[in-house]
Motif scaffolding. Structure first.
Motif, PDB file in Angstrom:
ATOM      1  N   SER A 297      13.238   9.400   2.181  1.00 36.73           N
ATOM      2  CA  SER A 297      12.967  10.403   1.158  1.00 36.73           C
ATOM      3  C   SER A 297      11.681  11.161   1.467  1.00 36.73           C
ATOM      4  N   GLN A 298      10.652  10.437   1.886  1.00 32.10           N
ATOM      5  CA  GLN A 298       9.390  11.092   2.234  1.00 32.10           C
ATOM      6  C   GLN A 298       9.521  11.884   3.527  1.00 32.10           C
ATOM      7  N   ALA A 299      10.297  11.364   4.472  1.00 34.81           N
ATOM      8  CA  ALA A 299      10.492  12.079   5.737  1.00 34.81           C
ATOM      9  C   ALA A 299      11.160  13.425   5.513  1.00 34.81           C
ATOM     10  N   ASN A 300      11.983  13.524   4.491  1.00 37.17           N
ATOM     11  CA  ASN A 300      12.686  14.780   4.214  1.00 37.17           C
ATOM     12  C   ASN A 300      11.762  15.896   3.739  1.00 37.17           C
ATOM     13  N   ILE A 301      10.524  15.557   3.367  1.00 39.48           N
ATOM     14  CA  ILE A 301       9.576  16.594   2.928  1.00 39.48           C
ATOM     15  C   ILE A 301       8.360  16.651   3.844  1.00 39.48           C
ATOM     16  N   THR A 302       8.451  15.970   5.004  1.00 40.73           N
ATOM     17  CA  THR A 302       7.303  15.857   5.903  1.00 40.73           C
ATOM     18  C   THR A 302       7.696  16.263   7.316  1.00 40.73           C
ATOM     19  N   ARG A 303       6.830  16.971   7.991  1.00 40.86           N
ATOM     20  CA  ARG A 303       7.083  17.346   9.382  1.00 40.86           C
ATOM     21  C   ARG A 303       6.731  16.200  10.319  1.00 40.86           C
ATOM     22  N   THR A 304       7.416  16.141  11.422  1.00 39.33           N
ATOM     23  CA  THR A 304       7.311  15.125  12.474  1.00 39.33           C
ATOM     24  C   THR A 304       7.928  13.813  11.999  1.00 39.33           C
ATOM     25  N   ASN A 305       7.945  12.829  12.882  1.00 38.61           N
ATOM     26  CA  ASN A 305       8.556  11.542  12.560  1.00 38.61           C
ATOM     27  C   ASN A 305       7.508  10.516  12.135  1.00 38.61           C
ATOM     28  N   HIS A 306       6.479  10.995  11.439  1.00 39.61           N
ATOM     29  CA  HIS A 306       5.436  10.102  10.935  1.00 39.61           C
ATOM     30  C   HIS A 306       5.188  10.396   9.460  1.00 39.61           C
ATOM     31  N   VAL A 307       5.211   9.350   8.635  1.00 37.14           N
ATOM     32  CA  VAL A 307       4.851   9.465   7.225  1.00 37.14           C
ATOM     33  C   VAL A 307       3.808   8.404   6.908  1.00 37.14           C
ATOM     34  N   MET A 308       2.973   8.697   5.922  1.00 37.01           N
ATOM     35  CA  MET A 308       1.922   7.762   5.512  1.00 37.01           C
ATOM     36  C   MET A 308       2.240   7.225   4.124  1.00 37.01           C
ATOM     37  N   TRP A 309       2.126   5.907   3.987  1.00 37.18           N
ATOM     38  CA  TRP A 309       2.223   5.269   2.675  1.00 37.18           C
ATOM     39  C   TRP A 309       0.842   4.748   2.295  1.00 37.18           C
ATOM     40  N   THR A 310       0.345   5.199   1.150  1.00 40.65           N
ATOM     41  CA  THR A 310      -0.954   4.743   0.652  1.00 40.65           C
ATOM     42  C   THR A 310      -0.729   3.459  -0.145  1.00 40.65           C
ATOM     43  N   MET A 311      -0.933   2.341   0.511  1.00 43.01           N
ATOM     44  CA  MET A 311      -0.634   1.036  -0.083  1.00 43.01           C
ATOM     45  C   MET A 311      -1.855   0.497  -0.813  1.00 43.01           C
ATOM     46  N   GLY A 312      -2.012   0.978  -2.036  1.00 42.75           N
ATOM     47  CA  GLY A 312      -3.129   0.554  -2.869  1.00 42.75           C
ATOM     48  C   GLY A 312      -3.370   1.599  -3.940  1.00 42.75           C
ATOM     49  N   THR A 313      -4.311   1.324  -4.804  1.00 43.90           N
ATOM     50  CA  THR A 313      -4.729   2.288  -5.817  1.00 43.90           C
ATOM     51  C   THR A 313      -6.056   1.782  -6.387  1.00 43.90           C
ATOM     52  N   ASP A 314      -6.362   2.116  -7.624  1.00 37.89           N
ATOM     53  CA  ASP A 314      -7.683   1.822  -8.180  1.00 37.89           C
ATOM     54  C   ASP A 314      -7.964   0.316  -8.220  1.00 37.89           C
ATOM     55  N   PHE A 315      -9.046  -0.091  -7.563  1.00 36.68           N
ATOM     56  CA  PHE A 315      -9.592  -1.446  -7.638  1.00 36.68           C
ATOM     57  C   PHE A 315      -8.568  -2.521  -7.258  1.00 36.68           C
ATOM     58  N   LYS A 316      -7.731  -2.207  -6.284  1.00 37.88           N
ATOM     59  CA  LYS A 316      -6.758  -3.193  -5.810  1.00 37.88           C
ATOM     60  C   LYS A 316      -7.345  -4.004  -4.648  1.00 37.88           C
ATOM     61  N   TYR A 317      -6.596  -5.024  -4.245  1.00 39.31           N
ATOM     62  CA  TYR A 317      -6.985  -5.977  -3.196  1.00 39.31           C
ATOM     63  C   TYR A 317      -8.116  -6.902  -3.668  1.00 39.31           C
ATOM     64  N   GLN A 318      -8.155  -7.176  -4.979  1.00 38.64           N
ATOM     65  CA  GLN A 318      -9.101  -8.186  -5.452  1.00 38.64           C
ATOM     66  C   GLN A 318      -8.684  -9.575  -4.964  1.00 38.64           C
ATOM     67  N   TYR A 319      -7.409  -9.715  -4.662  1.00 46.30           N
ATOM     68  CA  TYR A 319      -6.923 -10.892  -3.928  1.00 46.30           C
ATOM     69  C   TYR A 319      -6.033 -10.324  -2.830  1.00 46.30           C
ATOM     70  N   ALA A 320      -6.653  -9.966  -1.725  1.00 51.92           N
ATOM     71  CA  ALA A 320      -5.986  -9.151  -0.703  1.00 51.92           C
ATOM     72  C   ALA A 320      -4.760  -9.834  -0.108  1.00 51.92           C
ATOM     73  N   HIS A 321      -4.754 -11.152  -0.099  1.00 48.15           N
ATOM     74  CA  HIS A 321      -3.640 -11.859   0.547  1.00 48.15           C
ATOM     75  C   HIS A 321      -2.310 -11.500  -0.105  1.00 48.15           C
ATOM     76  N   THR A 322      -2.294 -11.228  -1.408  1.00 54.29           N
ATOM     77  CA  THR A 322      -1.021 -10.904  -2.070  1.00 54.29           C
ATOM     78  C   THR A 322      -0.429  -9.612  -1.538  1.00 54.29           C
ATOM     79  N   TRP A 323      -1.275  -8.674  -1.191  1.00 54.89           N
ATOM     80  CA  TRP A 323      -0.785  -7.417  -0.606  1.00 54.89           C
ATOM     81  C   TRP A 323      -0.322  -7.637   0.835  1.00 54.89           C
TER      82      TRP A 323
END
Length: 1031
Positions: A297-323
């Motif tokens: 779905s993201q590739a359909n709106i993005t040029r080239t064969n590379h897309v980025m997923w931002t895996m996190g948000t505000d104040f996350k990874y307080q217990y990083a192992h779960t991610w």
């Protein structure tokens, strides 16, 4: 387990060539294969394959693990760090950083990015040497990468470019000193709209290879998705063009995971990857399919064969192992599946992949303001929110610039007071929930407290430096200057204990006036005095023309209330007059003036009262110089006449308010609040009290027109001798809310200029950008908010023009403004609202000031300035006077027995006595780095084509900037001074641009000849130098 395929007849029509296990997969809907449970051995340890390289010919999904840590918002910066006050928000940055290190050590392929250096530096100071060594190895290996690298993720609307540079430099300096690296990527993922200055100056000019962000207008985003133009090459500067362009990407939705089912903090709702076959709810196929679907779905709106997923948000990874546990599994099984390829990545790796794709990218110019996230939701209120805090930040920004200059002249002391505390406080204040005015009230109080503490220490630096410089003539071996200088930070409300003294004992008040700009300057000084028998003399003893203006009741009330509220003191003496006189001060230097007792009164302003008769022919004129304002008998109407330029124009001044929209419980419901400006209909005029006359004060230096608009708005208009502009000072507040209606107060000036819907606003105090009402260059705007959707941030000024005239308005702080009608300019000066706008702060913007638990609404005192010029001639005033607004005179006071000049230096310039900077260049940084080095930044103030005489290359003679030093070496650096400029240019990625139009040859200043030591600057160029002196 085994993979079973359905019969072809049962399959939906296939659109793809992807295959796995003999089964064809639709790239859009991969649902045709099912998993069947078969006997399986006992569960055992699985070593997940997290090898992280890109695969040519496949869709590569770059998983970027990140946390977004606000340096204050719902909690203060320190509460966020230690994890206190969790009843508001469960957030602890200390836990994030503690947790990340072992999580990265557990797998060399894992990667994480970190941004906010204000937090990281707090954490770093607490670590053992062993932990520090471990972290340095993680940084060197690329597992931990610093992105952006400033002390905070600064705002882009309410910030001044000098502050943006300073806070970025502080963070970059720490990273370079501790880790020896330079951040490559801009990461402005949460600010509410994005500026051209961010792209070219705080992006390309600091050496970034790319810039990523999340918040762009919902209409713009929809169009860019359809056209695959979320990623562009952004040319933010007309003057620097392609030489300062940067690859830039807007995320498809926000800076969070691609769907709501990929969040992995403890207690998050997303489905984990359950891959133990002996347990219920085995879901590997479902999770793989959902991953692939989201990627495609993201590739359909993005040029080239590379897309980025931002895996996190505000104040996350307080217990990083779960991610990381879940991302390890996803990567393992997705890559086994083979339809797409997942890898741990960083924005740097992603940028390199995009660059290697050899794609031609669409071009973007101007900026991404204003920002709306949906219908009726324009984030244009925060351009003005918390105007007192915005004013305080701007005042201290200019003060910090001057204090660092004086710290350099004195020599930075390891033991004595330093400007560092103010630097830290100002860097936090640039955060996108600080100066923006979008934090909770207790957090805004925390920012102000830090600024006050920083100012107090910087004030000592200034006092010590001026004492040392003035005592230089007679200081024979004395290490500590004896003079105690006082300063008056509340001078704006006429509170200055140093000058509010009697002079009957024969002592002089010594006023030392420091000029932080690089040219000789004449300006009017105003200080409060208690009686009229005073005289002003210059350093040679010659009497200087002065004028007394009575301090009217509106100012006395403001002074008494706010000194009690902020200082806890009651004024024992109330000054009767403002003493005004003209002071001339050399560049980067000071002059001395004396105020003393006189046998006769100084010139007291003539005072008369003018009433509005309603008859246009009943007029009176003010103005001691070329500029005259002729007030008519009709409320608000006046005529502007400049006898020098022969400009004449009819004006109409007024105040008005917009009622804040509430929550109407509809589908498009949107209240006005700290972020969002949503007026409930058109504006309502604020009609002046009929019985309130105008008070007119006239004298040889300044004429003033005072008007009490109503019980909570007071305006003073000033015209100075020798100045061709008008100064308007307003006191607004407390805004009444007894009727249950929040209000947003604007002042407006109407002219007859035929501006054709077009006006110009500055970008962070730097470039001016053309705005057209109800229009966007990048898409066909659907207008749903004709006022809020045409508001823009203003840090320097706004102007409009027609074929014959230019009308310019300059401001003293960040405000929102617009031209809603042709010929009209309006500025929003204050806001008081009763509902939250549902963007997270969960608090109405209802500021109060309290004395012993008795609170009143906030009162704001501010200024704006206006001038009308022949068309094409307004830039000189906007640029030169704009710089003087940012860097006002700095005043310091002490007493003397009358022979000060016999034993003290009374005039000083840091430059060669015969030299001043060119009119189109400013020193925006002069900082002592220690070890005989200084950091010098020079800024060209003009754009190309802005002024026929000043939009040209300028030259600065560095030998004359440092006449008392011998320059040993000069190194040109990147804007944030963390690498040599030549090295930065060598590493810069060159991007192909699609459909670009030919641009004029971009001009840059040439290398500095080591013998001549002359620095050239082209229009809009800022050059940064590290200069070493011979001891």
């Amino acid at each position: 387990m085994e993979l079973l395929c359905l019969e072809e007849a049962e399959l939906r029509r296939s659109y793809s060539l992807f295959s796995f296990g003999g089964c064809v997969f639709d790239i859009l809907m991969p649902i045709w294969c099912v998993w069947k449970r078969i006997p399986w051995p006992e569960s055992k340890y699985i070593r997940y394959n997290t090898t992280s390289t890109t695969v040519p010919g496949k869709l590569n999904v770059h998983l970027v693990a990140h946390t977004h840590d606000d340096v204050g918002w719902l909690k203060t910066v320190d509460q966020y760090y230690v994890g206190s006050n969790n009843s508001i928000q469960g957030a602890c940055v200390q836990n994030v950083l503690d947790s990340i290190v072992p999580a990265l050590l557990a797998d060399k392929n894992r990667k994480f990015i970190y941004v906010e250096q204000a937090f990281f530096q707090r954490w770093w100071r607490e670590q053992s040497e062993a932990v520090k060594d471990t972290v340095k190895k993680l940084v060197n290996s690329g597992q931990l990468e610093f992105i952006n690298g400033g002390m905070c993720m600064h705002d882009e609307a309410a910030t001044h470019y000098i502050d943006m540079i300073d806070q970025t430099t502080l963070g970059h300096r720490f990273i370079k000193e501790e880790f020896g690296i330079t951040p490559r990527i801009g990461w402005q993922i949460d600010p509410f709209g994005h500026s051209a200055v961010q792209a070219y100056l705080l992006g390309a000019e600091v050496g970034f290879d790319s810039l990523f962000f999340a918040r762009i207008d919902y209409q713009d985003r929809a169009k860019r998705k359809g056209e695959k133009t979320l990623e562009v090459v952004w040319q933010g500067s007309k003057s620097l063009g392609s030489s300062a362009q940067i690859f830039s990407g807007a995320f498809p939705e926000n800076y969070e995971p691609p769907t709501s089912n990929f969040y992995y903090e403890v207690n998050d709702d997303s489905a984990v990857v359950q891959d133990d076959v002996n347990l219920f709810d085995y879901n590997v196929p479902d999770r793989v399919n959902e991953f692939v679907s989201a990627a495609i779905s993201q590739a359909n709106i993005t040029r080239t064969n590379h897309v980025m997923w931002t895996m996190g948000t505000d104040f996350k990874y307080q217990y990083a192992h779960t991610w990381f546990r879940q991302m390890d599994k996803l990567m393992h099984y997705v890559n086994q599946d083979g339809r797409v390829h997942a890898l741990y990545s960083t924005p740097s790796i992603y940028t390199d992949a995009k660059h290697a794709a050899n794609e031609a990218w669409p071009i973007k110019t101007d900026d991404f303001f204003p920002y709306a996230d949906r219908v009726n939701a324009y984030w244009t209120g925060y351009f003005t929110s918390r105007p007192a805090l915005k004013g305080y930040v701007r005042f201290l920004s200019g003060y910090y610039l001057a204090a660092r200059q004086l710290e350099y002249f004195k020599g930075k002391s390891a033991l004595g007071p330093k400007t560092d505390s103010l630097a830290d406080a100002l860097s936090l204040a640039q955060h996108h929930d600080a100066v923006s005015g979008t934090s909770k009230q207790h957090v805004a109080n925390d920012y102000a407290k830090r600024l006050s503490i920083g100012y107090t220490e910087a004030e000592k630096v200034v006092a010590a430096s001026l004492a040392g410089l003035t005592e230089a003539a007679t200081n024979t071996g004395r290490k500590t200057p004896q003079i105690k200088f006082q300063q008056c930070p509340l001078l704006n409300v006429s509170y200055c204990p140093a000058s509010e003294v009697g002079f009957s004992d024969g002592k002089d008040l010594v006023v030392v006036i420091y000029n932080p700009v690089g040219w000789k300057r004449e300006d009017i000084i105003r200080i409060p005095v208690v009686n009229e028998n005073v005289v002003v003399r210059d350093s040679s003893g010659k009497e200087v023309q002065s004028q007394l203006l009575p301090i009217l009741d509106a100012f006395l009330g403001l002074k008494n209330y706010h000194t009690a509220a902020y200082l806890g003191v009651s004024a024992t003496v109330n000054a009767k007059y403002w003493l005004a006189f003209s002071a001339t001060v050399p560049p980067l230097g000071f002059s001395t003036y004396y105020v003393s007792n006189a046998k006769k009164s100084a010139t007291i302003s003539d005072r008369h009262t003018a009433y509005r008769s309603g008859n246009q022919n009943d007029t009176f004129e003010v103005g001691p110089g070329n500029l005259k304002l002729v007030y008519s008998g009709i409320q608000g109407k006046l005529t502007y006449i400049n006898n020098r330029s022969k400009v004449q124009e009819s004006l109409e001044e007024a105040y008005k308010y917009y009622s804040g929209y509430g929550n109407d419980r509809t589908e498009t419901s949107q209240a006005s609040g700290a972020y969002i400006f949503r007026p409930n209909g058109s504006s309502s005029p604020i009609k002046p009290d009929v019985e309130s006359p105008l008070t007119v004060l006239r004298g040889p230096i300044v004429h003033e027109v005072h008007q009490k608009i109503n019980s909570w708005i007071y305006q003073t208009t000033r015209l100075y001798k020798g100045k061709d502009h008008a100064e308007v000072e307003f006191i607004v507040g407390p805004i009444p809310i007894d009727d249950g209606v929040g209000k947003e107060i604007a002042t407006e000036i109407k002219t007859t200029l035929a501006s054709s819907k077009t006006f110009y606003t500055d970008s962070n105090g730097r470039d001016f950008i053309e705005r057209v009402r109800d229009y966007r260059k990048d898409w066909d705007l659907e207008v749903n908010q004709p006022v809020a959707g045409n508001y823009y941030p203003i840090n320097l000024g706004i102007y409009l023009k027609d074929k014959s005239k230019e009308f310019s308005v300059l401001v003293d702080r960040s405000v929102g403004g617009s031209s809603i009608l042709d010929g009209q300019v309006e500025l929003m000066v204050h806001r008081r609202l009763l509902q939250d706008d549902s963007r997270g702060v969960a608090e109405a913007l209802n500021e109060t000031v309290c004395i012993q638990n008795k609170c009143t609404g906030l009162t704001v005192l501010g200024k704006y300035y206006f001038r009308i010029d022949p068309v094409g001639e307004g830039a000189r005033w906007r640029r030169s006077f704009g710089q003087e607004i940012y860097s006002p005179f700095l005043l310091a006071f002490t007493e003397s027995d009358g022979n000060w000049g016999d034993s003290h230096v009374t005039t000083f310039s840091g430059l060669d006595p015969s030299y001043s900077l060119p009119d189109n260049v400013a020193i925006i940084t002069l900082e002592d780095l220690g070890d005989g080095k200084v950091l010098l930044r020079l800024a060209h103030l003009y754009e190309i084509g802005e002024d026929k005489h000043l939009s040209v290359k300028a030259s600065v003679e560095l030998k004359k900037v440092f006449p008392y030093k011998q320059i040993q070496k000069i190194t040109e650096a990147s804007l944030s001074a963390n690498q040599e400029r030549a090295e930065m240019e060598r590493k810069r990625l060159v991007w192909q641009v699609k459909g670009s139009t030919p641009e004029p040859q971009v001009s840059r200043g040439g290398p500095v000849d080591p013998d001549k030591l002359v620095a050239e600057l082209a229009p809009m160029e800022i050059r940064t130098f590290i200069i070493s002196f011979r001891h």
